[in-house]
Design an enzyme around this catalytic site. Sequence first.
Site, PDB file in Angstrom:
ATOM      1  N   LYS A  40       4.337 -12.148   4.374  1.00  0.00           N
ATOM      2  CA  LYS A  40       4.947 -12.334   3.027  1.00  0.00           C
ATOM      3  C   LYS A  40       5.006 -10.877   2.425  1.00  0.00           C
ATOM      4  O   LYS A  40       4.442 -10.281   1.816  1.00  0.00           O
ATOM      5  CB  LYS A  40       3.830 -12.998   1.958  1.00  0.00           C
ATOM      6  N   CYS A  44       2.603   5.521  -1.430  1.00  0.00           N
ATOM      7  CA  CYS A  44       1.038   5.551  -1.907  1.00  0.00           C
ATOM      8  C   CYS A  44       0.470   6.718  -1.417  1.00  0.00           C
ATOM      9  O   CYS A  44      -0.808   7.177  -1.525  1.00  0.00           O
ATOM     10  CB  CYS A  44       0.486   4.296  -1.060  1.00  0.00           C
TER      11      CYS A  44
END
Length: 509
Positions: free
Chosen positions: A183, A291
């Site tokens: 997803k 990140c």
Amino acid sequence: MNARPAKQVDAANIVGHFINGEEVHDDNRPTPITNPATGQVTRHVAMASQETVAEAIAAAEAAFPAWRDTPPAKRAGIMFRFKQLLEEHAEEIAAAITDEHGKVLDDAMGEFGRGVEIVDYACGIPELLKGEHSRNVGPAIDSWSEFQPLGVVAGITPFNFPSMVPMWMYPMAIACGNTFILKPSEKDPSAPMIAARLLKEAGLPDGVFNLVNGDKEAVDTLLNDERVQAISFVGSTPVAEYIYNTGTKNGKRIQALGGAKNHAVVMPDADIDNAVNALMGAAFGSCGERCMAISVAVCVGDEVANAVVRKLQAQIAELKVGTGTDITNQMGPLVTKAHYEKVRGYVDLGVEEGADLVADGRNLVVEGHEDGFFLGPCLFDNVTSAMRIYQEEIFGPVLCVVRAESEEQAMQLINDHEFGNGTCIFTRDGEAARYFADNIKVGMVGINVPLPVPVSYHSFGGWKRSLFGDLFAYGPDSVRFYTRRKTITQRWPSGGVREKAQFSFPGRQ
Ligand code: NAD
């Protein structure tokens, strides 16, 4: 394309789902995708309903028994072919990333390349899946451990590395013998869809890899379906925590990688020019939407801080911001208008909180792209740990300089921070570097390396609220995450000798 009609948008211009080897889309809430450099809607993405996700889970479940029994060397052969196809389509994938994410093309190519390295690692799966064997653990008794796939596993990924982060997950999950449902982020779903097509072309059986686009509805369906055995998640900390708590409550194995606030410590003995060059790339590369981006520079001593700030200001004035497709640009736009407004709001907040904004990117205009989501690089000096711009993840081109008096004080700041993804130290002092690496409470540490992203044969992950779960992503940890250990103990009685019943616990014989 086996398309079901879309309600509001041209069906040919919708990114759908990939289920059981077919591209499909339902008519559930087509959502616009915007090119961040122009601000224009370029296509739509389908949002999977519960039924569509259930279809993907059913396809993955049906494909599992045959895939589990496919010899690892054969699985590796498909990964080899997939890797070749990826490389042949590198430019197409990088272009899709830049079109939807906004990052400059060579950065898109960089993330793609780091993802392909993991496919490379997955090609070694026969070696990686070798178990442990002990002969004669008792008289004529042998024992061994083997690593069996889990079944249907899922991956949920963020917008900032639309190609690489999914590749942290599905190549190893599939190579280990699982079937997979991805997803991806609804903001930039095209790069993973290209990969889905290439997996089929590489010879992957239908149903082994499935992709559903969507939002919370799709994620919650994966979290609550008992056929899904494990979920890998990468994204923001509040969602990571939610995925971990809900998934583990439902009996699933979960690894959920969250947000970050990565500090770089600049020691008084550091090569300052080298450190400043490294900070520029690590803070403003990919518009700070990494990140592992450095968002805090902790300078030890005012002399170092003054020099670092001065040199950063000079380089920031020269930084070229513009569309990702112009290869002379170093930084592109932020991903969406909403994210632009959030990041800009943090810059306003920093000023209100009393930090010194010594480079202000808020008034940047990229000519001809006035509707793009461009924010120039911003630099704050004299930031303190009491400020929200220090405490919270901004995820944009905003670098905060904090002044510390010693290495210990710098380390205390990092160790007290809620996040612990990456960090680095710039120094020429081996002892200081070793002390830092030994005692810092962060998962990935660089010594004169600003973005210490582990290579594919090591594993990636943070500490504290940057990772919920026990195992890191890719590398050796991924073999453990995507398999279940089974230990078998075997004896073949010989000569027709019958054993007497034994009522004591089996011990050494
Ligand atoms: P996000 O958390 O908003 O979204 C990540 C995924 O979760 C997406 O697929 C999204 O559709 C889904 N999602 C969003 N809200 C949800 C909800 N309420 N319930 C269920 N699912 C939901 O993250 P993002 O904005 O796409 O990505 C940026 C974040 O990801 C940053 O915080 C960044 O630090 C983090 N990140 C972490 C790593 C790491 O390795 N630790 C790597 C890349 C990005």
